[in-house]
Design an enzyme around this catalytic site. Structure first.
Site, PDB file in Angstrom:
ATOM      1  N   GLU A 138      52.205  44.445 -32.421  1.00 43.38           N
ATOM      2  CA  GLU A 138      51.064  45.063 -33.124  1.00 43.38           C
ATOM      3  C   GLU A 138      50.227  45.940 -32.195  1.00 43.38           C
ATOM      4  O   GLU A 138      49.855  45.519 -31.092  1.00 43.38           O
ATOM      5  CB  GLU A 138      50.190  43.952 -33.738  1.00 43.38           C
ATOM      6  N   ASP A 177      47.873  35.469 -41.782  1.00 42.42           N
ATOM      7  CA  ASP A 177      46.510  34.928 -41.776  1.00 42.42           C
ATOM      8  C   ASP A 177      45.495  36.061 -41.952  1.00 42.42           C
ATOM      9  O   ASP A 177      44.291  35.812 -42.040  1.00 42.42           O
ATOM     10  CB  ASP A 177      46.232  34.079 -40.527  1.00 42.42           C
ATOM     11  N   SER A 178      45.974  37.309 -42.062  1.00 39.89           N
ATOM     12  CA  SER A 178      45.102  38.421 -42.481  1.00 39.89           C
ATOM     13  C   SER A 178      44.475  38.115 -43.836  1.00 39.89           C
ATOM     14  O   SER A 178      43.510  38.756 -44.232  1.00 39.89           O
ATOM     15  CB  SER A 178      45.892  39.728 -42.544  1.00 39.89           C
TER      16      SER A 178
HETATM   17  O1  KIV Z   1      48.307  38.339 -40.493  1.00 41.94           O
HETATM   18  C1  KIV Z   1      49.134  39.207 -40.810  1.00 41.94           C
HETATM   19  O2  KIV Z   1      49.098  39.802 -41.889  1.00 41.94           O
HETATM   20  C2  KIV Z   1      50.198  39.502 -39.862  1.00 41.94           C
HETATM   21  C3  KIV Z   1      51.171  40.549 -40.254  1.00 41.94           C
HETATM   22  C4  KIV Z   1      50.948  41.761 -39.465  1.00 41.94           C
HETATM   23  C5  KIV Z   1      52.555  40.059 -40.156  1.00 41.94           C
HETATM   24  O3  KIV Z   1      50.236  38.935 -38.811  1.00 41.94           O
END
Ligand code: KIV
Length: 294
Positions: free
Chosen positions: A188, A50-51
């Site tokens: 993370e 969702d990034s």
């Molecule tokens: O939203 C994102 O890109 C993520 C990745 C770190 C897997 O959660």
């Protein structure tokens, strides 16, 4: 045997990489073009994160991302990637409202977007949701530490689990997520030592992003790795290429050539047979004949 296309990876193969001591490398993808490139580079595992809300849609956080945004991008990725295990990221609000919503939204990732699994953020507070998804046949990846959907509660994109208490909670959360059925966990932005201890205590792969070298695998956001997201670069993200200036140069050259009349040239134009062209010129020399209306 010839060099045929690489076979599609499976979730059990990803899990087995931990016991085999083989590192897992994952890269996010959000569209068909980059999904093909990520696949060609041999990443066995593509999360459609969702990034995308930040790097593709220009939101300041991932919070505004909707299920429809995710399904559109995830289905594009699944049309481009042939090899990788594909994980759809459950956006904010798609699993917090109850078990049935979580199952319904996660099912959309599998049925409409061709994903193999889903990912959701949180520790003990999402354990029951994870269990319900897994019991209903949906593979789940966990995500602990700096969970960006809670950025307002954290007061920004800050390193988590720095105190002994918070680190203990994070490790307990990883164990609980494994027991609930997660096949892997993203960790993370936590101190490397905390991620290393969590990695030792679970039998499923841990995938670090800003969590040091001792996780079983690593993931980064594609736009950070390729230099496509302006000047902002999180401390943990290594820029393997700086494509932003390369793209601007190419676009400037196109602009110059169009304005200077050197593009398109003969190589990039379509031709017409001489006889057809001569006939056309003869026809144009005659007065206009209005078309008959029947
Ligand atoms: O939203 C994102 O890109 C993520 C990745 C770190 C897997 O959660």
């Amino acid at each position: 045997m010839g060099n045929g296309p690489a076979p599609k990876m499976t979730i059990p193969q990803i899990v087995e990489m931990k016991s085999a001591g083989r590192k897992i490398s994952m890269m996010t993808a959000y569209d068909v073009a980059f999904a093909r490139l990520v696949d060609a580079a041999g990443h066995g595992h593509d999360p459609v994160g969702d990034s995308l809300g930040m790097v593709m849609l220009g939101y300041p956080t991932t919070v505004p991302v909707t299920m429809d945004d995710m399904i559109r991008h995830a289905s594009a990725v699944s049309r481009g990637a042939e090899h990788a295990v594909l994980v759809g990221d459950m956006p904010f609000g798609s699993y917090q409202t109850g078990r049935d919503d979580a199952i319904r939204n996660a099912s959309r990732f599998l049925k409409e977007a061709g994903m193999d699994a889903v990912k959701l953020e949180g520790g003990h507070e999402v354990v029951e949701t994870v269990r319900a998804l897994v019991e209903n046949g949906i593979a789940v990846m966990g995500h602990v530490g700096l969970t960006p959907q809670r950025v307002a509660q954290f007061g920004g994109f800050k390193v988590q689990a720095r105190s002994a208490d918070a680190a203990r909670q994070l490790i307990d959360d990883c164990v609980a997520l494994e027991r609930a059925g997660c096949f892997a966990i993203v960790i993370e932005s936590v101190p490397a030592a905390v991620a290393a201890l969590a990695t030792e205590r679970v039998g499923i792969p841990t995938i670090g992003i800003g969590a040091g070298p001792d996780c079983d695998g690593q993931v980064l956001v594609l736009h950070d790795v390729l230099g496509l997201f302006g000047d902002f670069k999180p401390k943990f993200a290594k820029r393997y290429a700086d494509l932003g200036p390369v793209i601007v140069d190419a676009l400037r050259q196109y602009d110059r050539e169009v304005k200077g009349g050197t593009f398109p040239d003969a190589e990039h134009s379509f031709s017409m047979k001489d006889a057809e062209r001569a006939a056309l010129e003869r026809a144009l020399a005659e007065p206009l004949r209005p078309k008959k209306v029947s």
